[in-house]
Design a protein around this motif. Structure first.
Motif, PDB file in Angstrom:
ATOM      1  N   HIS A   8       0.832  -1.204   0.000  1.00 40.64           N
ATOM      2  CA  HIS A   8       0.000   0.000   0.000  1.00 40.64           C
ATOM      3  C   HIS A   8       0.870   1.258   0.000  1.00 40.64           C
ATOM      4  N   TYR A   9       1.947   1.213   0.791  1.00 40.00           N
ATOM      5  CA  TYR A   9       2.825   2.381   0.906  1.00 40.00           C
ATOM      6  C   TYR A   9       4.042   2.313  -0.021  1.00 40.00           C
ATOM      7  N   GLY A  10       4.281   1.156  -0.597  1.00 47.76           N
ATOM      8  CA  GLY A  10       5.450   1.006  -1.470  1.00 47.76           C
ATOM      9  C   GLY A  10       6.750   1.150  -0.709  1.00 47.76           C
ATOM     10  N   ILE A  11       6.843   0.496   0.463  1.00 44.13           N
ATOM     11  CA  ILE A  11       8.034   0.616   1.308  1.00 44.13           C
ATOM     12  C   ILE A  11       8.549  -0.762   1.715  1.00 44.13           C
ATOM     13  N   ALA A  63      -7.115   4.282   4.571  1.00 45.33           N
ATOM     14  CA  ALA A  63      -7.295   3.524   3.325  1.00 45.33           C
ATOM     15  C   ALA A  63      -6.609   2.164   3.406  1.00 45.33           C
ATOM     16  N   CYS A  64      -5.435   2.149   4.024  1.00 46.73           N
ATOM     17  CA  CYS A  64      -4.696   0.896   4.187  1.00 46.73           C
ATOM     18  C   CYS A  64      -5.438  -0.039   5.145  1.00 46.73           C
ATOM     19  N   THR A  65      -5.964   0.543   6.213  1.00 48.92           N
ATOM     20  CA  THR A  65      -6.710  -0.249   7.190  1.00 48.92           C
ATOM     21  C   THR A  65      -7.960  -0.854   6.566  1.00 48.92           C
ATOM     22  N   PHE A 103      -5.189   0.188  14.573  1.00 49.75           N
ATOM     23  CA  PHE A 103      -4.501  -0.165  13.331  1.00 49.75           C
ATOM     24  C   PHE A 103      -4.057   1.086  12.578  1.00 49.75           C
ATOM     25  N   MET A 104      -4.930   2.061  12.487  1.00 48.16           N
ATOM     26  CA  MET A 104      -4.574   3.294  11.780  1.00 48.16           C
ATOM     27  C   MET A 104      -3.374   3.974  12.430  1.00 48.16           C
ATOM     28  N   ILE A 105      -3.375   4.015  13.762  1.00 46.25           N
ATOM     29  CA  ILE A 105      -2.272   4.656  14.485  1.00 46.25           C
ATOM     30  C   ILE A 105      -0.972   3.903  14.247  1.00 46.25           C
TER      31      ILE A 105
END
Length: 281
Positions: free
Chosen positions: A190-193, A242-244, A267-269
């Motif tokens: 999702h973050y490309g990391i 959005a990822c969550t 989860f968001m945090i």
């Protein structure tokens, strides 16, 4: 100390001065002895308290199949793990680990090789248990002159992690591992990391995931109805939200499970924190 039950020539059931039952081990400890006879305490090599009668019955069955050397070796590995991990381990590990080591050595002798499908995940998510399991393989080699395959490191690590949980089963532990792996993959893409796996932030994230998966599989998730906090975090970290949502969709599809607003907030945090710091670094 008097014998209450003879398992074999090397292992007996007895009790201490407080009438607490225990199993004591030592080569030839009960040779030509019977119930009621005294034990030569100087010959005792290993001691552990009996958690239940069913444990004693299972131990009795296991002793009919597994050599004393493997039982003694397993006890030493558990003592090592208890010290290294700085935690108490479930007594059932003594049975499961001895059985596993004996079976692994038997398979190797017969030329059978079984791969551990979770090798990479265990090495990544259960680093402390994996480190101790490597030492366990060294100890097994020193005692038996046989080097077990590297995949056995992951198997032993799973046994150790399983013993740290409050009666979690091996199947449940493996399911937890799959959930942790899948969720980290979702966040990663999702973050490309790529995560810095040695960072404290990543460690906190994995710890949260492990205990979330543990509670989820047991149906122990609670919701404190923190709607205001949920809306605040959702608004403040839109990308983490959005990822969550993707994580929620995965859990719903695979496990028919809806995260509570409390869990969505956490989860968001966590996702924001781990992704933000990874991006920054």
């Amino acid at each position: 100390m008097k014998i209450k039950k003879v398992f074999n020539n090397n292992v007996v059931l007895t009790e201490d001065v407080n009438q607490v039952e225990m199993v004591v081990m030592g080569r030839g400890l009960s040779f030509q002895k019977k119930v009621g006879d005294s034990i030569d305490t100087e010959r005792i090599e290993k001691t552990f308290v009996m958690p239940s009668e069913s444990f004693a019955n299972k131990l009795s069955e296991l002793l009919d199949e597994i050599p004393y050397e493997i039982m003694s070796l397993s006890k030493d590995i558990i003592d090592l793990a208890t010290k290294e991990l700085q935690t108490e381990l479930n007594e059932s590990l003594y049975l499961s680990l001895a059985d596993h080591i004996h079976f692994a050595l038997t398979r190797l002798h017969e030329g059978l090789s079984i791969k551990n499908a979770l090798m990479w995940e265990v090495q990544k998510f259960y680093k402390e248990e994996y480190r101790v399991a490597r030492k366990a393989l060294d100890l097994i080699e020193a005692r038996t002159k046989v080097r077990l395959p590297e995949d056995e490191t992951a198997s032993i690590a799973l046994h150790l992690f399983n013993a740290r949980q409050d009666s979690a089963g091996m199947e449940e532990t493996m399911e937890m591992t799959n959930i942790v792996n899948d969720v980290t993959t979702i966040v990663k893409y999702h973050y490309g990391i790529d995560f810095e796996e040695e960072s404290m932030n990543y460690s906190r994230f994995i710890t949260h995931l492990r205990y979330f998966a543990y509670r989820m599989l047991r149906g122990e998730l609670n919701d404190d109805h923190q709607d205001a906090l949920y809306e605040q975090v959702k608004s403040q970290y839109p990308k983490a939200y959005a990822c969550t949502e993707k994580v929620q969709a995965y859990l719903n599809k695979q496990y028919k499970m809806e995260m509570t607003k409390e869990e969505l907030t956490y989860f968001m945090i966590h996702i924001h924190r781990v992704s933000y710091r990874e991006k920054s670094e």
